[in-house]
Every structure is written in structure tokens, then in C-alpha cells.
Scaffold this motif. Structure first.
Motif, PDB file in Angstrom:
ATOM      1  N   PHE A  60      55.833  37.845  39.216  1.00  0.00           N
ATOM      2  CA  PHE A  60      55.284  37.579  40.250  1.00  0.00           C
ATOM      3  C   PHE A  60      56.454  36.972  41.377  1.00  0.00           C
ATOM      4  CE2 PHE A  60      51.011  38.139  39.113  1.00  0.00           C
ATOM      5  CZ  PHE A  60      50.674  39.744  39.979  1.00  0.00           C
ATOM      6  N   GLN A  61      57.584  35.965  40.461  1.00  0.00           N
ATOM      7  CA  GLN A  61      58.401  34.431  40.962  1.00  0.00           C
ATOM      8  C   GLN A  61      59.178  35.880  42.303  1.00  0.00           C
ATOM      9  OE1 GLN A  61      59.703  31.556  38.979  1.00  0.00           O
ATOM     10  NE2 GLN A  61      57.795  30.615  38.828  1.00  0.00           N
ATOM     11  N   PRO A  62      59.914  37.402  41.147  1.00  0.00           N
ATOM     12  CA  PRO A  62      61.161  37.842  41.803  1.00  0.00           C
ATOM     13  C   PRO A  62      60.628  38.922  43.105  1.00  0.00           C
ATOM     14  CG  PRO A  62      61.202  37.910  39.937  1.00  0.00           C
ATOM     15  CD  PRO A  62      59.641  37.179  39.909  1.00  0.00           C
ATOM     16  N   LEU A  63      59.523  39.628  42.778  1.00  0.00           N
ATOM     17  CA  LEU A  63      58.806  40.294  43.794  1.00  0.00           C
ATOM     18  C   LEU A  63      58.483  38.628  45.337  1.00  0.00           C
ATOM     19  CD1 LEU A  63      55.554  42.227  42.333  1.00  0.00           C
ATOM     20  CD2 LEU A  63      57.977  42.750  43.732  1.00  0.00           C
ATOM     21  N   GLY A  85      43.872  31.190  46.907  1.00  0.00           N
ATOM     22  CA  GLY A  85      43.700  30.508  46.004  1.00  0.00           C
ATOM     23  C   GLY A  85      42.197  29.690  45.983  1.00  0.00           C
ATOM     24  N   VAL A  86      41.536  30.057  47.456  1.00  0.00           N
ATOM     25  CA  VAL A  86      40.606  29.865  47.902  1.00  0.00           C
ATOM     26  C   VAL A  86      39.673  29.926  46.876  1.00  0.00           C
ATOM     27  CG1 VAL A  86      39.219  28.847  49.892  1.00  0.00           C
ATOM     28  CG2 VAL A  86      41.132  28.487  49.963  1.00  0.00           C
ATOM     29  N   LEU A  87      39.990  31.869  46.662  1.00  0.00           N
ATOM     30  CA  LEU A  87      38.334  31.990  46.166  1.00  0.00           C
ATOM     31  C   LEU A  87      38.761  32.012  44.756  1.00  0.00           C
ATOM     32  CD1 LEU A  87      39.313  35.395  48.262  1.00  0.00           C
ATOM     33  CD2 LEU A  87      37.091  33.782  48.368  1.00  0.00           C
ATOM     34  N   ILE A  88      39.558  30.594  44.010  1.00  0.00           N
ATOM     35  CA  ILE A  88      39.276  31.041  42.558  1.00  0.00           C
ATOM     36  C   ILE A  88      38.146  30.667  41.901  1.00  0.00           C
ATOM     37  CG2 ILE A  88      40.238  28.947  40.617  1.00  0.00           C
ATOM     38  CD1 ILE A  88      42.995  29.265  42.168  1.00  0.00           C
ATOM     39  N   GLY A  89      37.380  29.753  42.741  1.00  0.00           N
ATOM     40  CA  GLY A  89      36.113  28.925  42.386  1.00  0.00           C
ATOM     41  C   GLY A  89      34.975  30.125  42.603  1.00  0.00           C
ATOM     42  N   PRO A  90      34.659  31.533  43.986  1.00  0.00           N
ATOM     43  CA  PRO A  90      33.737  32.851  43.029  1.00  0.00           C
ATOM     44  C   PRO A  90      34.284  33.443  41.810  1.00  0.00           C
ATOM     45  CG  PRO A  90      34.562  31.419  45.582  1.00  0.00           C
ATOM     46  CD  PRO A  90      35.512  31.120  45.465  1.00  0.00           C
ATOM     47  N   TYR A  91      35.462  33.612  42.418  1.00  0.00           N
ATOM     48  CA  TYR A  91      36.044  34.204  41.172  1.00  0.00           C
ATOM     49  C   TYR A  91      35.459  34.321  39.811  1.00  0.00           C
ATOM     50  CZ  TYR A  91      39.077  36.571  37.532  1.00  0.00           C
ATOM     51  OH  TYR A  91      39.482  37.151  35.987  1.00  0.00           O
ATOM     52  N   ILE A 111      43.366  40.031  32.913  1.00  0.00           N
ATOM     53  CA  ILE A 111      42.878  39.825  34.316  1.00  0.00           C
ATOM     54  C   ILE A 111      42.934  38.638  34.392  1.00  0.00           C
ATOM     55  CG2 ILE A 111      41.191  40.536  36.181  1.00  0.00           C
ATOM     56  CD1 ILE A 111      39.865  42.673  33.691  1.00  0.00           C
ATOM     57  N   THR A 112      42.251  37.622  34.174  1.00  0.00           N
ATOM     58  CA  THR A 112      42.373  35.953  34.752  1.00  0.00           C
ATOM     59  C   THR A 112      43.439  35.593  35.138  1.00  0.00           C
ATOM     60  OG1 THR A 112      40.311  35.821  33.586  1.00  0.00           O
ATOM     61  CG2 THR A 112      41.458  34.080  34.565  1.00  0.00           C
ATOM     62  N   GLY A 113      44.644  35.621  33.691  1.00  0.00           N
ATOM     63  CA  GLY A 113      45.424  35.358  33.934  1.00  0.00           C
ATOM     64  C   GLY A 113      46.676  35.862  34.818  1.00  0.00           C
ATOM     65  N   ILE A 114      46.743  36.749  34.568  1.00  0.00           N
ATOM     66  CA  ILE A 114      47.097  37.814  36.126  1.00  0.00           C
ATOM     67  C   ILE A 114      47.007  37.074  37.699  1.00  0.00           C
ATOM     68  CG2 ILE A 114      47.320  39.546  37.171  1.00  0.00           C
ATOM     69  CD1 ILE A 114      46.894  41.494  34.570  1.00  0.00           C
ATOM     70  N   TYR A 115      45.635  36.828  38.067  1.00  0.00           N
ATOM     71  CA  TYR A 115      44.947  36.326  38.695  1.00  0.00           C
ATOM     72  C   TYR A 115      45.467  35.283  38.981  1.00  0.00           C
ATOM     73  CZ  TYR A 115      41.777  34.780  42.384  1.00  0.00           C
ATOM     74  OH  TYR A 115      41.099  33.964  43.812  1.00  0.00           O
ATOM     75  N   LEU A 116      45.320  33.898  37.742  1.00  0.00           N
ATOM     76  CA  LEU A 116      45.718  32.753  38.232  1.00  0.00           C
ATOM     77  C   LEU A 116      47.060  32.477  38.148  1.00  0.00           C
ATOM     78  CD1 LEU A 116      43.429  31.263  35.348  1.00  0.00           C
ATOM     79  CD2 LEU A 116      43.489  30.343  38.129  1.00  0.00           C
ATOM     80  N   SER A 117      47.961  33.625  37.423  1.00  0.00           N
ATOM     81  CA  SER A 117      49.466  34.008  37.248  1.00  0.00           C
ATOM     82  C   SER A 117      49.936  34.194  39.536  1.00  0.00           C
ATOM     83  CB  SER A 117      50.061  35.099  36.899  1.00  0.00           C
ATOM     84  OG  SER A 117      51.276  34.761  37.181  1.00  0.00           O
ATOM     85  N   VAL A 119      48.737  33.461  41.805  1.00  0.00           N
ATOM     86  CA  VAL A 119      48.117  32.337  42.436  1.00  0.00           C
ATOM     87  C   VAL A 119      48.809  31.298  42.079  1.00  0.00           C
ATOM     88  CG1 VAL A 119      46.265  29.945  43.334  1.00  0.00           C
ATOM     89  CG2 VAL A 119      45.801  33.224  43.257  1.00  0.00           C
ATOM     90  N   LEU A 120      49.168  30.663  40.520  1.00  0.00           N
ATOM     91  CA  LEU A 120      49.308  28.846  40.244  1.00  0.00           C
ATOM     92  C   LEU A 120      51.268  29.700  40.164  1.00  0.00           C
ATOM     93  CD1 LEU A 120      46.272  28.085  38.906  1.00  0.00           C
ATOM     94  CD2 LEU A 120      47.152  27.892  41.324  1.00  0.00           C
TER      95      LEU A 120
END
Length: 133
Positions: A60-63, A85-91, A111-117, A119-120
């Protein structure tokens, strides 16, 4: 009128910076506890989430760097990252828990690792780059 516009622009930087790192601190601080106590993942499944966060942030960082250079001072990418990032709780409440009950925990951890990566770990470079400009 121009002075108030500059003042509004000034406050948008620390507010976006604070919001992003507040989300990051809360998620990072409590994610392991939540995964093990509420979601009932074992240590290896929780470790997959963090491993995927680290691995996908390398993609993600180079993209994000490419898109940040193209957008310059436009806030589009910043707002996307803060919005997701705001949607992390609902996710975690509406997607993670039902999918965890229905499918393999390792698939959901990936899937969760990809999502959090996204955002964070990947998003930190966008936020920092925006603040520095």
C-alpha cells in the motif's frame, strides 16, 4: 476574509493528524485483546491479522505514494483513509463477527489484515506527507 481562510486551513492539519493517530492508537492498543476475548481467535489467528497488516503495508505505501504525488494538496486520499478509519468499528461489528462464524478464521484474519493495513500502516505515509506539505 483571507486571514480566516488561512486560519481554517491551519487547523485542518492538526485535526486530521490527531484524528488519524487517535484511531491508530485505539485500534492498536485494544485489537489483540478484542480478537482474543471477544472474537475468540487463538494466538496464531490473531497473529495472522498483524502479519497481514505488515505484509500488505509494503504494497500500500508505494501505491499511496504514487497517488499522493499526483494529488499534491488535494485532500481526496486523506479523506478516504480517514473515512475508512472511522468505519473500523462497524467493520468489526457487522462484517467481521458474522463472517467469522460462517467461514474459516484464517480467511477472515487475512481480509482484516488487508483492511487494517490500508487504514493504519499504509495510510500513515499519506497523512504524514499531507501534514509536511
Amino acid at each position: 476574509m483571507e486571514n480566516s481562510t488561512k486560519k481554517g486551513m491551519f487547523w485542518s492539519f492538526p485535526v486530521s493528524h490527531f484524528s488519524y493517530f487517535f484511531i491508530w492508537a485505539i485500534v492498536s492498543g485494544y485489537l489483540t485483546l478484542w480478537l482474543e476475548q471477544v472474537a475468540n481467535l487463538n494466538g496464531s489467528e490473531a497473529g495472522i491479522v498483524f502479519s497481514m497488516m505488515a505484509a500488505m503495508s509494503l504494497a500500500f505505501q508505494p501505491l499511496f505514494g504514487f497517488f499522493s504525488d499526483r494529488l499534491v494538496m488535494k485532500k481526496t486520499l486523506v479523506f478516504i483513509i480517514l473515512g475508512v478509519g472511522v468505519l473500523i468499528g462497524p467493520y468489526f461489528e457487522w462484517l467481521f463477527m458474522p463472517l467469522l462464524a460462517a467461514t474459516n478464521p484464517f480467511v477472515i484474519a487475512v481480509i482484516t489484515g488487508i483492511y487494517l493495513s490500508f487504514v493504519l500502516n499504509g495510510g500513515v505515509s499519506v497523512i504524514e506527507q499531507y501534514i509536511q506539505r
